[in-house]
Design a protein around this motif. Sequence first.
Motif, mmCIF file in Angstrom:
data_model
loop_
_atom_site.group_PDB
_atom_site.id
_atom_site.type_symbol
_atom_site.label_atom_id
_atom_site.label_comp_id
_atom_site.label_asym_id
_atom_site.label_seq_id
_atom_site.Cartn_x
_atom_site.Cartn_y
_atom_site.Cartn_z
ATOM 1 N N MET A 90 0.834 -1.210 0.000
ATOM 2 C CA MET A 90 0.000 0.000 0.000
ATOM 3 C C MET A 90 0.863 1.252 0.000
ATOM 4 O O MET A 90 1.863 1.344 0.703
ATOM 5 N N SER A 92 2.784 4.556 -2.429
ATOM 6 C CA SER A 92 3.584 4.677 -3.648
ATOM 7 C C SER A 92 5.077 4.647 -3.320
ATOM 8 O O SER A 92 5.496 5.090 -2.253
ATOM 9 N N GLU A 103 1.687 9.653 0.765
ATOM 10 C CA GLU A 103 1.456 8.350 0.143
ATOM 11 C C GLU A 103 2.396 7.266 0.672
ATOM 12 O O GLU A 103 2.457 6.164 0.137
ATOM 13 N N GLU A 205 -9.567 2.714 3.688
ATOM 14 C CA GLU A 205 -8.606 3.231 2.713
ATOM 15 C C GLU A 205 -7.785 2.090 2.105
ATOM 16 O O GLU A 205 -7.486 2.094 0.908
ATOM 17 N N TRP A 208 -9.890 0.258 -0.425
ATOM 18 C CA TRP A 208 -10.081 1.058 -1.628
ATOM 19 C C TRP A 208 -8.856 0.952 -2.543
ATOM 20 O O TRP A 208 -8.981 0.688 -3.749
ATOM 21 N N GLU A 209 -7.664 1.145 -1.981
ATOM 22 C CA GLU A 209 -6.466 1.101 -2.819
ATOM 23 C C GLU A 209 -6.215 -0.299 -3.358
ATOM 24 O O GLU A 209 -5.799 -0.472 -4.515
ATOM 25 N N CYS A 212 -8.572 -0.715 -6.196
ATOM 26 C CA CYS A 212 -8.186 0.147 -7.313
ATOM 27 C C CYS A 212 -7.003 -0.438 -8.070
ATOM 28 O O CYS A 212 -7.012 -0.524 -9.305
ATOM 29 N N ARG A 213 -6.000 -0.880 -7.339
ATOM 30 C CA ARG A 213 -4.801 -1.430 -7.978
ATOM 31 C C ARG A 213 -5.116 -2.733 -8.715
ATOM 32 O O ARG A 213 -4.534 -3.017 -9.762
ATOM 33 N N ARG A 298 -10.511 9.334 -2.007
ATOM 34 C CA ARG A 298 -9.558 8.695 -2.910
ATOM 35 C C ARG A 298 -10.027 8.782 -4.354
ATOM 36 O O ARG A 298 -11.203 8.985 -4.639
ATOM 37 N N SER A 311 -3.339 5.605 -8.304
ATOM 38 C CA SER A 311 -3.886 4.651 -7.338
ATOM 39 C C SER A 311 -3.562 5.004 -5.900
ATOM 40 O O SER A 311 -4.350 4.726 -4.992
ATOM 41 N N ALA A 312 -2.413 5.614 -5.652
ATOM 42 C CA ALA A 312 -1.980 5.912 -4.285
ATOM 43 C C ALA A 312 -2.346 7.321 -3.820
ATOM 44 O O ALA A 312 -2.163 7.646 -2.650
ATOM 45 N N ARG A 314 -4.152 10.545 -2.379
ATOM 46 C CA ARG A 314 -5.135 10.658 -1.306
ATOM 47 C C ARG A 314 -5.334 12.125 -0.940
ATOM 48 O O ARG A 314 -4.508 12.973 -1.228
#
Length: 368
Positions: A90, A92, A103, A205, A208-209, A212-213, A298, A311-312, A314
């Motif tokens: 999780m 970047s 991030e 969170e 969500w990530e 998304c990824r 996000r 993606s990362a 916020r």
Amino acid sequence: MRFGGWVRFGLVGWLCVVGAGNAWEASAQDATVAVKVTPEVSLDDAALLTRIREALVVEGAVMMTDYTETIPKSGVAFELVAIPGGEFLMGSPEDEPDRLEDEGPQRRVKVSPFWMGKHEVTWDEYEPFMMTEVRREKHGGWTDFDPATHDAVDGVSQPTPPYTEMSFGMGQSGYPAVCMTQHAANKYCQWLSAQTGHFYRLPTEAEWEYACRAGTTSAYSFGEGDLDEHGWYYDNSNDKYQKVGTKKPNPWGLHDMHGNVSEWTADAYGESYSVPEDGGVLINPWTVPERLYPRVVRGGSWFDDPDRLRSAARLGSSEDWKQQDPQLPKSLWYHTDASWVGFRVVRPVEIPTLEEMDAHWNSARGKR
């Protein structure tokens, strides 16, 4: 405060009055019948949560497949995508272009399986919750609600009428709902759960990530592909949000994870991530909000530049998002200056405890 140990819930007040275990549930129900909704009192509390949880469908071995849910009160259907549980990195890397300090540092996270809305909640889904014809106090309680005769869904606090048309002319049917506070999004999830028999909430969170990824490690879930094919942002949106699901989905079949509208998560915002001292894996992390601001959104939006759609990326919420609100005190329900903020729902496989339900659906209660 990170969820996993003891958390101070709104339910604690009930626990102090009537004790713990099954006894407090029955006593809370009796107490609710004896009071009326007033500006100081809402019946959307421990007894209502108990009623909702008792009605949730407890299923056996769950098949993790996509499905469609229909909302009984409105007849509107929405689609959910099965997201397999797993582990990911999780945040970047420090060398990612356009990376911001919030991030990182990167951390190993493991999430349990869940379902997630295929796209953002639309006005078709949200407006029947937002616009009701019953008299409500500012906290959203229905003044004439009688727990002895009304369904649990009628007891869920719902928004007071908005002072202006909340789509701001950008479109309604098929378009994402916007301008709600995180509290309003949470209460929608409670309202939805009370009707469907499935527990819905905002994604953490981390969830969500992870969704998304969709197994990728690049800045965007589509790698080196064309952003215009996958997301709505400042350069291609014509200065407004667009209908959901009109861009290509990510590898797991989720639309609009990059752009269109930014999306609420369940977490409080921090300027960096905490990492276990032993460098281990965090399991289902959730930063439980202790204050009203800031909380995390996000995905970036139609109003953003491409770097905010990574993606990362916020963002923390702010009181400035409701400057246009003429009410004093400001509304619990609307961010009238955030026409680029919406949300999508998730459904975890495991039905949570009453305390966890309260923590998700009432995380703004009593907060400043």
